[in-house]
Design an enzyme around this catalytic site. Structure first.
Site, short mmCIF file in Angstrom:
data_model
loop_
_atom_site.label_atom_id
_atom_site.label_comp_id
_atom_site.label_asym_id
_atom_site.label_seq_id
_atom_site.Cartn_x
_atom_site.Cartn_y
_atom_site.Cartn_z
CB VAL A 141 67.29 15.59 69.63
CG1 VAL A 141 65.94 16.48 69.19
CG2 VAL A 141 68.07 16.35 70.66
CB SER A 142 63.89 11.15 68.32
OG SER A 142 63.31 10.65 69.51
NE ARG A 192 57.69 19.22 58.50
CZ ARG A 192 58.89 19.75 58.21
NH1 ARG A 192 59.44 20.55 59.15
NH2 ARG A 192 59.66 18.86 57.40
NE ARG A 193 50.76 15.79 64.75
CZ ARG A 193 49.92 14.84 65.14
NH1 ARG A 193 49.43 14.64 66.19
NH2 ARG A 193 49.66 14.09 63.97
N GLY A 194 55.33 21.11 66.50
CA GLY A 194 55.99 21.87 67.48
C GLY A 194 56.89 21.24 68.58
CB SER A 223 70.92 13.02 62.64
OG SER A 223 69.66 14.05 63.00
CD GLU A 224 67.29 15.18 58.70
OE1 GLU A 224 67.13 15.68 57.79
OE2 GLU A 224 66.81 14.76 59.59
CE1 TYR A 247 68.64 19.93 67.29
CE2 TYR A 247 69.86 18.77 65.36
CZ TYR A 247 69.01 18.81 66.78
OH TYR A 247 68.60 17.54 67.17
CG PHE A 289 78.02 14.02 72.45
CD1 PHE A 289 76.69 14.59 72.71
CD2 PHE A 289 78.99 14.64 72.03
CE1 PHE A 289 76.69 16.07 72.23
CE2 PHE A 289 78.87 16.05 71.71
CZ PHE A 289 77.72 16.78 71.90
#
Length: 411
Positions: A82-83, A90-92, A118-119, A123, A411
């Site tokens: 996920v990136s 900040r654009r959804g 990662s952070e 989530y 993973f």
């Protein structure tokens, strides 16, 4: 700005993956590492966001089978890669990918979604809770000794060096026998065994190539350890480090024999354990736990995609019959009251109009699902509300796992 969210095309993988690498700092991976992730990526289960020809968002979902309390292996979507490009924050975009992904997972009929973050603060707003933790340690092997388990004949276990590649099948056979005994483990599909022996030279940071030892009893492999040794020298002599990657055993004697070996590697004074279960046996086999410097952090994040199917998929440590009032604004199909009835043999979970006994959100269900986080602890933090006296104790005991859930690798 107009962006397009669509399923990943195989021909776009390099561009898609390049956006991911850039988002995580831009340091190129070794060729063999990149090739492995290319082979493991399921394009039909991956999405990208595009601004013209530029990829600005990525997300994937591996096909996983996850062990749950009771030993059943349950389909789960392994959210990964996920990136969002720094130019498009900040654009959804992340929210749009999470929305599409959970809709897809539901359509695939998979009751759970899991990820490593990662952070960890990201989530929770998408309904995930921290379901497992991992234990790390820096064992001072110059001072810490093994305390053998009573009755364990360590001498009956032969520990021998083996080539990591040549011994891969034997190690995977041991791992496969362990999966059903601990919630949170992944029943590895073909190709995933390669992750355990991935060893790019550029990632070693001065350590040796990957090494492997097998524990054998009567000619049968009953455990293995994979590790690398980093030679270091100080004013008083050798201060090398044993970096343990994997340690699996089928019984206490085999585990103790492997741990004894790792604590005794010549010219080393530290054994570095990473990502172990919080109830790992080493905690009870060392002479001085303080000199092991144990540390705990979050590992697997989990959310129920279909509450009813998820709660029916596991068993419960004690009889339970409770009505759960679930809130889940990101997946509103889960909201409402659910009657959970179950025990050690199985469970049922159906919608009901009966009065609720407990009120909680999908985050809390995700945190408690594998049995590592007590519902009573979440209630102490104000995240679970008891609406019927006694319901919290009943559910908290029932949800608990006799062994700590654990994710063996990322993973």
């Amino acid at each position: 700005m107009t962006t397009e969210l669509r399923i990943l095309r195989r021909a776009e993988w390099d561009t898609w993956y390049g956006n991911l690498i850039r988002a995580f700092g831009g340091v190129d991976e070794a060729t063999e590492e990149r090739e492995l992730w290319d082979a493991l990526t399921e394009c039909e289960r991956s999405i990208g966001v595009w601004d013209g020809e530029e990829c600005v968002g990525t997300a994937g979902a591996f096909t996983f089978r996850l062990s749950v309390p009771g030993g059943r292996i349950v389909p789960a979507a392994g959210v990964t890669m996920v990136s969002v490009a720094a130019t498009h924050r900040r654009r959804g975009i992340l929210t749009s990918m999470m929305r599409r992904q959970l809709d897809d997972v539901r359509a695939w009929g998979e009751p759970l979604a899991v990820l490593t973050a990662s952070e960890p603060g990201i989530y929770g707003r998408f309904g995930y809770g921290i379901a497992t933790q991992q234990l790390s340690a820096e064992i001072d092997s110059s001072r810490v000794r093994l305390v053998p388990p009573p009755g364990a004949d360590i001498g009956a276990v032969r520990v021998r060096y083996a080539d990591p590649e040549a011994s891969l099948a034997a190690c995977e056979a041991v791992y496969a026998q362990r999966v059903e005994s601990r919630p949170g483990m992944l029943a590895r599909l073909p190709g995933w065994e390669r992750l355990g022996v991935l060893d790019p030279a550029q990632n070693r940071q001065g350590a040796s190539p990957l090494q492997c030892v097998l524990a054998e009893r009567n000619g049968r492999t009953v455990g293995y350890a994979r590790f690398a040794v980093k030679p270091e020298w100080g004013a008083g002599g050798a201060e090398g480090v044993v970096n343990v990657r994997d340690l699996e055993a089928l019984d206490p004697g085999a585990y103790a024999a492997l741990l004894n070996f790792l604590l005794s590697v010549d010219l080393t004074s530290t054994v570095r354990m990473r990502s172990r279960p919080v109830d790992d046996p080493f905690v009870h086999l060392v002479s001085d736990i303080r000199r092991c410097e144990p540390r705990v952090r979050d590992s697997l994040h989990l959310r129920p995609v279909e509450v009813g199917a998820a709660l029916e998929a596991r068993t419960y440590a004690a009889p339970v019959d409770v009505v759960l009032e679930v809130t889940d604004p990101f997946c509103p199909w889960n909201e409402g009251r659910w009657r959970l009835s179950g025990d050690t043999k199985g469970a049922g979970c159906e919608r009901t109009t009966d009065p609720a006994d407990l009120a909680l959100g999908s985050n809390e269900l995700g945190a408690a699902y594998l049995g590592g986080t007590r519902l009573s602890a979440l209630a102490g933090a104000g995240r679970v509300r008891e609406l019927r006296q006694g319901a919290l104790t009943e559910a908290s005991v029932a949800f608990a796992s006799p062994v700590a859930p654990w994710l063996p690798h990322g993973f």
